[in-house]
Design a protein around this motif. Structure first.
Motif, mmCIF file in Angstrom:
data_model
loop_
_atom_site.group_PDB
_atom_site.id
_atom_site.type_symbol
_atom_site.label_atom_id
_atom_site.label_comp_id
_atom_site.label_asym_id
_atom_site.label_seq_id
_atom_site.Cartn_x
_atom_site.Cartn_y
_atom_site.Cartn_z
ATOM 1 N N THR A 75 0.831 -1.193 0.000
ATOM 2 C CA THR A 75 0.000 0.000 0.000
ATOM 3 C C THR A 75 0.867 1.245 0.000
ATOM 4 O O THR A 75 1.642 1.465 0.910
ATOM 5 N N LYS B 216 2.133 4.742 0.740
ATOM 6 C CA LYS B 216 1.841 5.609 1.874
ATOM 7 C C LYS B 216 1.681 7.039 1.401
ATOM 8 O O LYS B 216 2.586 7.596 0.789
ATOM 9 N N THR C 243 -3.188 3.533 3.987
ATOM 10 C CA THR C 243 -2.266 4.444 3.317
ATOM 11 C C THR C 243 -1.727 5.488 4.289
ATOM 12 O O THR C 243 -1.287 6.560 3.880
#
Length: 684
Positions: free
Chosen positions: A124, A126, A167
């Motif tokens: 994921t 960030k 995130t």
RNA sequence: GCGCCCGUAGCUUAGUUGGAUAGAGCAACGGAUUUCUAAUCCGUAGGUCGGGGGUUCGAAUCCCUCCGGGCGUGCCA
């Protein structure tokens, strides 16, 4: 409980790049854009990347030559040929081809990509920066049991919160409690006037209190219709509840709090937790509204109507709602035609729900200059605490800080779009334009009942309703599928399946597995439809564990775990550490260099796309995108599972490669399911 | 009346913001298991993307129009 322990620590080594696919695409885009600009002096407005229809055609497709063709006065295909031969070499790219009428298709370096993907710790990306996001969802009137419509709201909101948190965004989940609204008043009237019960008597009602109130609430409507004077009781009750410090308000407080507890219990079954429960009564008692009212008046956002149907009311006019600067620029000729006007304060001086919602929205954005008091209301098994607002307290006592978000999402069904627009228009009228832009109505369509579902529930439908595609749920009529009933049914159905497959397991474990499957089925069912699709609820579809369902995806993960376990039992040298070692020490390089064939590459590439699906789902505010993606990955894996018997694979390098690929997919499925709030059972 | 949403296979639906041959699931039919457990897989069949017009290299996607359906337009929330 998840996976097998041997494979738990497979991502120990530091990753090369956490956003490997996204970063790679970005670097290729930049290279191509720079090349086009330097060679043709043309700056592309946007660089669209898509996926070619077939793996053999490449991994990334760029259609920009069609756009460039006009400026460069050349055929798209010729441009594509020029660029394809001159743009390389690019890191991570094995070749560039021209395809179709002028696409530039990019082939990735499969061996390098595979190794990087295997080592990527997180899938994921960030996000950097961005303040706190206040996310409001659930918001069930505390006067009855939750039904499937409420579940859709909660699951959408909860999943969106999980996606944002994945995130790295800070998210504060609020569940607004409308404890001074007419719906609570109705149940209070039911207790006081229909059942003649005192608070003490109500307190002794055993069992599921929300179910009790569900029936009571449904009966109040007919009680109102019976005698005209009955209907007047509602207004009186509402007034007492709003004023507080009286018997009726005490009763309302007890009822609403006890029902909120029921709701939290129901939602916890689905893994949904909250950070804060703001109460409408506190907005009233702390005079949040009075303050917002003054602001609205000062900015001319609302007007006291001196004539017409809204005489004596403070209204927000249609023109003001759409006005950018909040200035009243009404055409005097249309003074008498205000069908679109929204009453904010009634002629009796009480404020409507929207008015209170404007005050609440201002507080959520940190624009009110006032705050609630807080107290812990509910502690979850995880240790997490849901706080509730209070109208009084001690500021000295330490409590977390709430509100003051930089962005707000309100998960509210699409029927309330009009009211949500008024809330945002209120912000604009007060000059908070940026905050208005960062306030999002996360809207979704309702869950209705299919005619067949009504039949199953024994609900009599009119001939007219039978012809409709669906029938709206109605709490007022008691028409709906209660959340706990649905969950119970799902668990029982799953339990039967589990028992038939694993008769030898202890009862508690069977039930635990069945529960995990049931919740997986339910959450997936509510997430697989895009937001603006009406769900016509149907038991057969909701109770299904086959095809495009949560259990299907869970099953794929269980299968991957079984592979890990069986292979290691059979060949102890072939464990997670050995596989990782083989990738990292380069002993698989010669195998990888021979080329990962199209079939296995397709699977690898699909697994890599979780990290691009997450930001897409957030941008579109569409959790269904993740659900759909996970299903397709699980489907591809199941196909792979049938084609390749890893355990009997004779070639050691190939065996390790297939295991590494299985690990890659397993990790993405597990993470993706977790983002949807779905756990994986130990066996299926 | 006005506003918003929807119309894709028999049913339920997706479609990467305008891209290459419109993908799935269910239901139907035909196959695959002494297996890393079939809650699985493979195959067959099923589409004028509601109709018509337009925009352009290119439309399920954007614009117009018509048809059909839903929701909203409360001094309810």
């Amino acid at each position: 409980m998840l996976g097998c322990s041997v494979f738990r620590n497979r991502f120990d080594s530091p990753p090369k790049d956490e956003r490997m696919l996204a970063a790679l695409i970005e670097s290729i885009k930049q290279r191509l854009a720079a090349h086009v600009e330097s060679r043709y002096g043309y700056r592309l407005a946007q660089l669209i990347v898509e996926q070619p229809p077939k793996t053999e055609m490449g991994d990334l497709a760029f259609p920009f030559c069609f756009e460039l063709a006009k400026a460069a006065r050349k055929a798209p295909r010729q441009l594509a040929a020029e660029i394809a031969s001159a743009a390389g070499p690019i890191d991570g790219v094995s070749q560039i081809q021209v395809a179709g009428p002028g696409y530039i298709n990019v082939f990735l370096d499969r061996a390098t990509f595979f190794k990087q993907l295997f080592q990527a710790r997180s899938t994921t990306p960030k996000s950097t920066g961005g303040g706190k996001i206040v996310l409001e969802h659930t918001n069930i009137n505390p006067n009855k049991a939750a039904h499937i419509g409420h579940l859709r709201n909660a699951v959408l909101g909860d999943t969106f919160a999980r996606l944002l948190r994945a995130t790295n965004r800070q998210v504060e989940v609020q569940n607004y409690i409308d404890d001074t609204g007419v719906q609570v008043a109705d149940v209070v009237v039911g207790f006081q006037r229909m059942e003649n019960k005192t608070l003490a008597e109500i307190q002794t009602i055993p069992g599921k209190f929300d179910y009790y109130c569900w029936d009571l609430y449904a009966n109040v409507s007919s009680f109102y219709e019976r005698k005209p004077e009955n209907a007047l009781l509602r207004g009186a009750a509402l007034r007492h509840i709003e004023e507080g410090n009286n018997e009726t308000a005490e009763l309302a407080r007890y009822v609403s709090h006890r029902i909120v507890e029921c709701h939290l219990k129901t939602m916890q079954r689905l893994g949904v937790e909250y950070d804060l429960l703001p109460k409408e009564s506190d907005i009233l008692h702390l005079k949040f509204w009075n303050h917002a009212f003054e602001l609205l008046k000062k900015h001319g956002a609302i007007h006291l109507e001196s004539s017409g149907k809204n005489q004596g009311c403070w209204v927000m006019r249609a023109a003001e709602k759409s006005s950018e600067n909040g200035g009243a620029t009404l055409d005097p000729a249309s003074e008498t035609e205000h069908d679109e006007d929204k009453v904010i304060v009634r002629s009796n001086g009480t404020v409507t729900y929207v008015g209170k919602d404007i005050a609440y929205q201002l507080w959520k954005l940190g624009l009110l200059g006032m705050d609630f008091f807080y107290h812990p209301f509910h502690q979850y098994a995880s240790g997490h605490v849901a706080y509730m607002t209070n109208a009084q307290g001690n500021r000295e006592i330490e409590s977390p800080s709430f509100g003051g978000g930089s962005e707000v999402y309100n998960v509210i069904d699409s029927r309330q779009a009009y009211l949500q627009n008024i809330v945002v228009a209120g912000l604009r009228a007060l000059g908070f334009k940026e905050q208005a832009d960062r306030s999002t109505h996360f809207s979704y369509e309702m869950v209705a009942l299919s005619p067949r579902c009504c039949e199953d529930l024994g609900i009599q439908l009119s001939e007219e309703d039978k012809q409709r595609p669906y029938v709206e749920v109605s709490g007022r009529k008691g028409l709906g599928v209660k959340a706990d009933d649905l969950i119970d049914t799902l668990i029982e159905n799953a339990l039967q399946e589990v028992a038939s497959r694993h008769a030898d397991l202890p009862e508690t474990e069977k039930r635990q597995i069945a529960t995990t499957i049931a919740i997986g089925a339910l959450r997936y069912f509510l997430l697989k439809y895009t937001r603006n699709s009406v769900i016509a609820f149907d038991f057969r579809e909701a109770l299904s564990f086959e095809g495009e369902t949560g259990p299907y995806v869970q099953y794929a993960v269980v299968r991957a775990n079984n592979i890990f376990r069986k292979v290691q039992e059979d060949d102890p040298a072939c464990n997670a550490t050995a596989v990782r070692g083989a990738i990292e020490n380069g002993s698989l390089d010669s195998f990888l260099a021979k080329g990962i064939d199209d079939e296995l590459w397709k699977l690898t590439y699909l697994a890599a796309q979780l990290e691009t699906q997450i930001p897409l789902a957030i941008q579109l505010a569409e959790p269904a995108a993740v659900a759909k993606y996970l299903f397709s990955l699980a489907q591809a894996f199941n196909n792979f599972y049938h084609k390749h018997r890893i355990m009997i694979e004779p070639e050691p390098q190939r065996k390790r490669f297939l295991l590494a690929l299985t690990q890659i997919i397993h990790a993405r499925l597990l993470l993706g399911l977790d983002l949807l709030g779905i756990q994986v059972p130990s066996k299926m």
